[in-house]
Structure formats: structure tokens, C-alpha cells
Design an enzyme around this catalytic site. Structure first.
Site, mmCIF file in Angstrom:
data_model
loop_
_atom_site.group_PDB
_atom_site.id
_atom_site.type_symbol
_atom_site.label_atom_id
_atom_site.label_comp_id
_atom_site.label_asym_id
_atom_site.label_seq_id
_atom_site.Cartn_x
_atom_site.Cartn_y
_atom_site.Cartn_z
ATOM 1 N N HIS A 27 -44.779 -2.156 8.908
ATOM 2 C CA HIS A 27 -45.681 -1.688 8.872
ATOM 3 C C HIS A 27 -45.431 -0.373 10.326
ATOM 4 C CE1 HIS A 27 -48.794 1.741 8.689
ATOM 5 N NE2 HIS A 27 -48.646 1.878 10.064
ATOM 6 N N GLU A 43 0.649 -1.073 0.185
ATOM 7 C CA GLU A 43 -0.115 0.186 0.092
ATOM 8 C C GLU A 43 1.168 1.554 -0.231
ATOM 9 O OE1 GLU A 43 -3.274 0.856 -0.538
ATOM 10 O OE2 GLU A 43 -1.997 2.987 -0.091
ATOM 11 N N GLY A 57 -7.110 1.267 3.120
ATOM 12 C CA GLY A 57 -8.412 1.269 3.512
ATOM 13 C C GLY A 57 -8.885 1.767 2.032
ATOM 14 N N GLY A 58 -8.075 2.871 1.603
ATOM 15 C CA GLY A 58 -8.558 2.946 -0.052
ATOM 16 C C GLY A 58 -9.294 4.217 -0.123
ATOM 17 N N THR A 59 -9.609 5.067 -1.166
ATOM 18 C CA THR A 59 -10.736 5.934 -0.912
ATOM 19 C C THR A 59 -11.830 5.508 0.229
ATOM 20 O OG1 THR A 59 -10.625 5.603 -3.490
ATOM 21 C CG2 THR A 59 -11.927 6.446 -2.749
ATOM 22 N N CYS A 60 -12.767 4.441 -0.191
ATOM 23 C CA CYS A 60 -13.917 4.284 0.500
ATOM 24 C C CYS A 60 -13.078 5.096 1.976
ATOM 25 C CB CYS A 60 -14.441 3.305 0.352
ATOM 26 S SG CYS A 60 -15.574 3.608 1.356
HETATM 27 C C1 LIG Z 1 -16.079 11.398 -2.440
HETATM 28 C C2 LIG Z 1 -16.893 9.927 -2.753
HETATM 29 C C3 LIG Z 1 -17.593 9.152 -2.054
HETATM 30 C C4 LIG Z 1 -18.370 8.352 -2.481
HETATM 31 N N1 LIG Z 1 -19.399 7.385 -1.429
HETATM 32 C C5 LIG Z 1 -19.367 5.990 -2.019
HETATM 33 C C6 LIG Z 1 -20.162 5.714 -1.172
HETATM 34 O O1 LIG Z 1 -21.436 5.855 -0.861
HETATM 35 N N2 LIG Z 1 -21.063 4.228 -1.498
HETATM 36 C C7 LIG Z 1 -20.733 3.356 -2.465
HETATM 37 O O2 LIG Z 1 -20.320 2.411 -2.364
HETATM 38 N N3 LIG Z 1 -19.095 4.491 -2.900
HETATM 39 C C8 LIG Z 1 -18.551 4.910 -3.317
HETATM 40 N N4 LIG Z 1 -17.770 5.648 -3.856
HETATM 41 C C9 LIG Z 1 -17.533 4.966 -3.960
HETATM 42 C C10 LIG Z 1 -15.752 4.418 -3.715
HETATM 43 O O3 LIG Z 1 -15.015 4.937 -2.862
HETATM 44 C C11 LIG Z 1 -14.865 3.621 -4.103
HETATM 45 O O4 LIG Z 1 -15.332 2.036 -5.242
HETATM 46 C C12 LIG Z 1 -13.734 2.369 -3.489
HETATM 47 O O5 LIG Z 1 -13.283 2.874 -3.201
HETATM 48 C C13 LIG Z 1 -13.136 1.673 -4.589
HETATM 49 O O6 LIG Z 1 -12.474 0.753 -4.304
HETATM 50 P P1 LIG Z 1 -10.998 0.075 -4.324
HETATM 51 O O7 LIG Z 1 -10.791 -0.710 -3.917
HETATM 52 O O8 LIG Z 1 -11.241 -0.537 -6.016
HETATM 53 O O9 LIG Z 1 -9.945 1.432 -4.857
HETATM 54 P P2 LIG Z 1 -9.598 2.190 -3.307
HETATM 55 O O10 LIG Z 1 -10.478 2.235 -2.057
HETATM 56 O O11 LIG Z 1 -9.347 3.483 -3.885
HETATM 57 O O12 LIG Z 1 -7.836 1.749 -2.559
HETATM 58 C C14 LIG Z 1 -7.028 1.599 -3.341
HETATM 59 C C15 LIG Z 1 -6.139 1.797 -2.936
HETATM 60 O O13 LIG Z 1 -4.533 1.482 -3.714
HETATM 61 C C16 LIG Z 1 -3.331 2.445 -3.462
HETATM 62 N N5 LIG Z 1 -2.748 2.285 -4.277
HETATM 63 C C17 LIG Z 1 -3.058 3.139 -6.117
HETATM 64 N N6 LIG Z 1 -1.275 2.639 -6.685
HETATM 65 C C18 LIG Z 1 -0.971 1.882 -6.394
HETATM 66 C C19 LIG Z 1 0.396 1.758 -5.850
HETATM 67 N N7 LIG Z 1 0.896 1.921 -7.503
HETATM 68 N N8 LIG Z 1 1.243 1.261 -5.021
HETATM 69 C C20 LIG Z 1 0.895 0.265 -4.352
HETATM 70 N N9 LIG Z 1 -0.740 1.176 -3.573
HETATM 71 C C21 LIG Z 1 -1.515 1.876 -4.246
HETATM 72 C C22 LIG Z 1 -4.032 3.136 -2.833
HETATM 73 O O14 LIG Z 1 -3.139 4.042 -1.929
HETATM 74 C C23 LIG Z 1 -5.191 3.141 -2.148
HETATM 75 O O15 LIG Z 1 -5.162 2.455 -0.828
HETATM 76 C C24 LIG Z 1 -17.167 7.419 -3.241
HETATM 77 C C25 LIG Z 1 -15.327 7.887 -3.712
HETATM 78 C C26 LIG Z 1 -16.101 8.796 -3.606
HETATM 79 C C27 LIG Z 1 -14.863 9.603 -3.934
#
Ligand SMILES: Cc1cc2nc3c(=O)[nH]c(=O)nc-3n(C[C@H](O)[C@H](O)[C@H](O)COP(=O)(O)OP(=O)(O)OC[C@H]3O[C@@H](n4cnc5c(N)ncnc54)[C@H](O)[C@@H]3O)c2cc1C
Length: 457
Positions: free
Chosen positions: A440, A33, A38-41
Site C-alpha cells: 500500500h 544487419e 537494434g532494429g525497430t524498437c
Molecule cells: C512506433 C512504434 C512503437 C513501438 N512501441 C513498442 C512498445 O512500446 N513495446 C513493444 O513491445 N513493442 C513496440 N513496438 C514494436 C517493436 O518495435 C517490434 O515488435 C520489435 O522491434 C520487433 O523486433 P524484431 O526483432 O522482430 O525486428 P526489428 O526490431 O524490426 O529488427 C529487424 C532488423 O532486421 C534488419 N533487416 C531487415 N531486413 C534485412 C535484410 N534483408 N538484411 C539485413 N538486415 C535486415 C532491420 O534493419 C532491423 O534492424 C513499437 C513499434 C513501433 C513502430
């Protein structure tokens, strides 16, 4: 060179769960990582935004307290520092939980840093070279910053940086009238900002049906949000009061002057700096990794899960990708991504719960359809809660009686839609839902009534 049974790149919504399954199966795992576990979510998406949506809802309800017979001694005041701190706490707890669980995982070694392919079975992270016959890419995406004229000359916010602000913007201009932009727009309006939403298309959330997008616009405008659609020539420029966003080339006030501007114009995959070419991994024109039904890439032994494969854009789709890959690899199943029923929610208030096709998509199939709609003013639970904006709609195939799609824009819509989602996933006719005896008073209890009013179109 360190040799392992599996390499996972990215601690988003698929990678950590996959690591647990592989480790439980006795495999050695290298987990990489580069930034926030935990990434984007967890860090800049669902969790902080939905926590802020909850604060915005509390503020809104406090402002409406008299509607419920509650008199407050003073108007509610937003303490944005505490509002943001609450979101950060929720995020931090989740992020630490993911990181701790990976670091404590048996057979798993965590590497922190940017991963890039050196060959089809070798990945470099900092000074380490890792090799494995199985590599899982879960790198997600980031905010897209399109080359709008003037974008390099102003300070703009994205979904990530907006979560770091410590003040309520005087006037937030949101460029992008889709899911992320609308959630932030309404939230900051409720925190006290003047808000303008600027959208290039003729209507908001243009992937939804016109009636849904019109009702969403009304909900937002009822709260004093300015909506500018058909803004075909968006330009950004510095202004004495912040940022000037030119919104329309033909009609209306030519620009919106914001103290802050949020760019919420889509996402792009984190695949441009992954060395995919060194491994020969194919992508589409927008950089999404091409995968088959089992999420395998064109290179044997390499899979792509989550947002980076372009087959989903949600946390639940990323997690389902993990389920598909794990089931096929470890349980001898042959699950397919195309078996997934599309469902999602837009977390404005009231929320929009969605499943399956829109009405326009269903009409485009040429199939004979049955459609029913019902305003939330005719849903008892909504009336009792004093939240009657929106409507529900179901679209059914007139021959097979299968539900093709549904929208519930209204209080509890994000939860109630699951009754429909489950019926569609089960692949049974709508009558199964119609004959259930729902509780209900709920929003869900009107679904059988909605289906009882289906009419041919
Ligand atoms: C503002 C916002 C609100 C959202 N709300 C919702 C919601 O309410 N419900 C919902 O279902 N979805 C929602 N989403 C979408 C959701 O966050 C994403 O669909 C989800 O996080 C995707 O998960 P993922 O596992 O594909 O990637 P991500 O969660 O993006 O994780 C990818 C990880 O890979 C890492 N990474 C990237 N490149 C490299 C590399 N080269 N080497 C090492 N690590 C790397 C990153 O640092 C990151 O930690 C929202 C998104 C945003 C931006």
C-alpha cells in the site's frame, strides 16, 4: 564462400541475444544487419517513442501544476529540439551498445548490408556469400503504406520519419486509431499540435473491448484531440495549408486539413526482398514467414524470429522467440510459442496494460464467466496522484477459476498488469492473487479487491 556454424539476419530484438548464446556455445556466427543495429524498437519504435511519451507527460503535468498546488511563473514552453534530442540520445546509446557488443563478440563476424537467400543454406550480403546449416531470420517489419487514394500525391510521415521532424506540427492528422497512432497523437497534442485521429473502424483500438476503447476516446478527447471514426473512404490530397484528408463519406465535416499527416495503419514484414523463394521458405498471404511451435520454418535448418513470423508484434515477443529457439537448440528443451501468455501495453497516458483475452473474446468461448470492473476513481493511489481516469477489469473462467484476461487502463496500468500476467503464466486460480498481501498504496493493491467483486455474467 564463407562457411560458418550459424547465420543471423537482422539485429532486432532476437538476433543479438541469439548470437551471444551461439557464440558462448562455441559456434562461429555471421551476423548481418542492413541498417540500424537494434532494429525497430531501439531506433524508430519503443525507445524513442517512450522517451517522447515521457517528455509529453512532463509537459502535461507542468500544465496541470496548479492542480497540485504548484504555481509556475509562466506557462510551460516546449523546446521541441531538446525534446527530440533527448529521444535521439537514448536511441543512439542503445544502438551503439548493440553494435559494439556484436562487433566485440567472440566467434562472431558482423556484415553490414542487405542479406538475401541464394539457396536454402546460402545467403548473399554485398560481395560475400555465406553458407551455414543454421540460418536465423530476424528481419522485423516496417510501416505499412496502404494504397489510399492520393497517397502518392502528398508528403506523409511514418513512425520513422516523424521522429526526424524539428518542429511541432500545427495540425497533425493521424490516419490510424490503433496503438502507434494513439501514442503519437496524444504526444504531439501535449507538445502543442492540434491533432485529429482518423480511424476507419467505428471505434478506436477496435481489437480492445468497447468499454476500453470508449474510455480511451474520452481520455484523448478530454485533451482536445479530434477523433473521427467510421472514416470508411479515406483520401489524401495536397492543400494550400498542407494535406487534406477526406475522412467520411456520409456525415460530419468531409475533411481534416492538416499541416502534416502521419500514416499509422499497421506494419508489414521485411520479407519481400529476402529471396525467400530461392530457399523455398513459405509465407502466409501477408508475407509473414510460416513457422511451427518452435519457430522453425518449413525448410530444415532455418528459423524465423520476431515480428517477421507474425506470431507476435512486440519487443518482448521477439525476445521470447530468441529464448524459445535457444532453449530448444542448446538446452534440450521443447518450448513452444503457444505457451506464451499474451501481454502488452498501450502507452498513452494513462496507459493501458493488457493480458490475455478481451471480454468479447472470452464471451465467444461460451465458457461461464465471472467479471469485475473498478473505476480508477476508487483506487487510492490514483486519487493521491490526481490521475483517476480509466478503470480495471478482470475476466475469470467461472469453472476453473483461471483468469482469462484483464485490462488496467489507468495510472501505472502498464506495471500493475504484471501481477495478473504472472498469475496467468503460473496457471494458478485467481484466488492465489486474491490472497497475496500487496503493498500500500499501489494500483496493484486493488487487484485482490477487484477479484473479490467478481460477478457471473
Ligand atoms: C512506433 C512504434 C512503437 C513501438 N512501441 C513498442 C512498445 O512500446 N513495446 C513493444 O513491445 N513493442 C513496440 N513496438 C514494436 C517493436 O518495435 C517490434 O515488435 C520489435 O522491434 C520487433 O523486433 P524484431 O526483432 O522482430 O525486428 P526489428 O526490431 O524490426 O529488427 C529487424 C532488423 O532486421 C534488419 N533487416 C531487415 N531486413 C534485412 C535484410 N534483408 N538484411 C539485413 N538486415 C535486415 C532491420 O534493419 C532491423 O534492424 C513499437 C513499434 C513501433 C513502430
Amino acid at each position: 564462400m564463407t562457411r560458418v556454424d550459424a547465420i543471423i539476419i537482422g539485429a532486432g530484438q532476437a538476433g543479438p541475444s541469439l548470437a551471444r548464446r551461439l557464440s558462448a556455445a562455441g559456434m562461429t556466427v555471421a551476423f548481418i544487419e542492413r541498417k540500424l543495429f537494434g532494429g525497430t524498437c531501439v531506433n524508430t519504435g519503443c525507445m524513442p517513442t517512450k522517451t517522447l511519451v515521457a517528455s509529453a507527460y512532463a509537459a502535461h503535468l507542468a500544465g496541470r501544476s496548479a492542480d497540485f498546488g504548484i504555481e509556475l511563473s509562466a506557462p510551460p514552453r516546449i523546446d521541441i529540439t531538446r525534446v527530440m534530442a533527448r529521444a535521439h540520445t537514448v536511441t543512439l546509446n542503445a544502438r551503439s551498445g548493440v553494435e559494439r557488443s556484436l562487433r566485440e563478440l567472440k566467434n562472431c563476424t558482423v556484415f553490414q548490408g542487405h542479406a538475401a537467400f541464394e539457396s536454402p543454406d546460402t545467403v548473399r550480403v554485398a560481395d560475400e556469400r555465406l553458407t551455414s546449416p543454421r540460418i536465423f531470420i530476424n528481419v522485423g517489419g516496417r510501416a505499412n503504406v496502404p494504397p489510399l487514394p492520393g497517397v502518392d500525391t502528398v508528403r506523409y510521415l511514418t513512425n520513422s520519419t516523424l521522429l526526424e521532424i524539428d518542429h511541432v506540427p500545427r495540425h497533425l492528422v493521424v490516419v490510424g486509431g490503433s496503438y502507434i497512432g494513439l501514442e503519437f497523437g496524444q504526444m504531439f497534442r501535449r507538445f502543442g499540435s492540434e491533432v485529429t485521429i482518423v480511424e476507419m473502424s467505428p471505434r478506436l483500438i477496435s481489437r480492445e473491448d468497447e468499454d476500453v476503447s470508449a474510455a480511451v476516446r474520452t481520455i484523448l478527447e478530454n485533451e482536445g484531440i479530434h477523433v473521427r471514426t467510421s472514416a470508411e473512404c479515406i483520401r489524401l490530397a495536397s492543400h494550400a495549408n498542407g494535406v487534406a484528408v477526406s475522412v467520411d463519406c456520409t456525415s460530419g465535416p468531409p475533411e481534416a486539413i492538416g499541416s502534416d499527416v502521419l500514416l499509422a495503419v499497421g506494419r508489414r514484414p521485411n520479407t519481400d526482398d529476402l529471396g525467400l523463394d530461392k530457399a523455398g521458405i513459405a509465407t502466409d498471404a501477408r508475407g509473414y514467414i510460416t513457422v511451427d511451435e518452435g519457430l522453425a520454418t518449413n525448410v530444415p535448418g532455418i528459423w524465423a524470429l520476431g515480428d517477421c513470423n507474425g506470431r507476435g508484434a512486440f519487443t518482448h515477443t521477439a525476445y521470447n522467440d530468441y529464448e524459445i529457439v535457444a532453449a530448444n537448440l542448446l538446452d534440450g528443451e521443447s518450448r513452444k510459442v503457444s505457451d506464451r501468455v499474451s501481454g502488452y501495453a498501450l502507452y498513452i497516458d494513462p496507459p493501458l496494460g493488457r493480458v490475455g483475452m478481451t471480454e468479447s473474446q472470452a464471451r465467444a468461448t461460451g465458457r461461464p464467466l465471472l467479471i469485475s470492473t473498478r473505476p480508477m476513481t476508487r483506487v487510492g493511489r490514483a486519487v493521491e496522484k490526481g490521475e483517476t481516469q480509466g478503470f480495471m477489469k478482470a475476466i475469470v473462467d467461472a469453472e476453473t477459476h483461471r483468469i482469462l484476461g484483464a485490462s488496467i487502463l489507468g495510472t501505472g496500468g502498464d506495471e500493475a498488469i504484471h501481477a495478473v500476467l504472472n498469475i496467468v503464466s503460473a496457471g494458478v486460480p485467481y484466488e492465489v492473487l486474491q490472497r497475496a498481501v500487496p503493498i500500500h498504496p499501489t494500483v496493484s493493491e486493488l487487484l485482490p479487491t477487484l477479484l473479490g467483486d467478481l460477478k457471473p455474467v
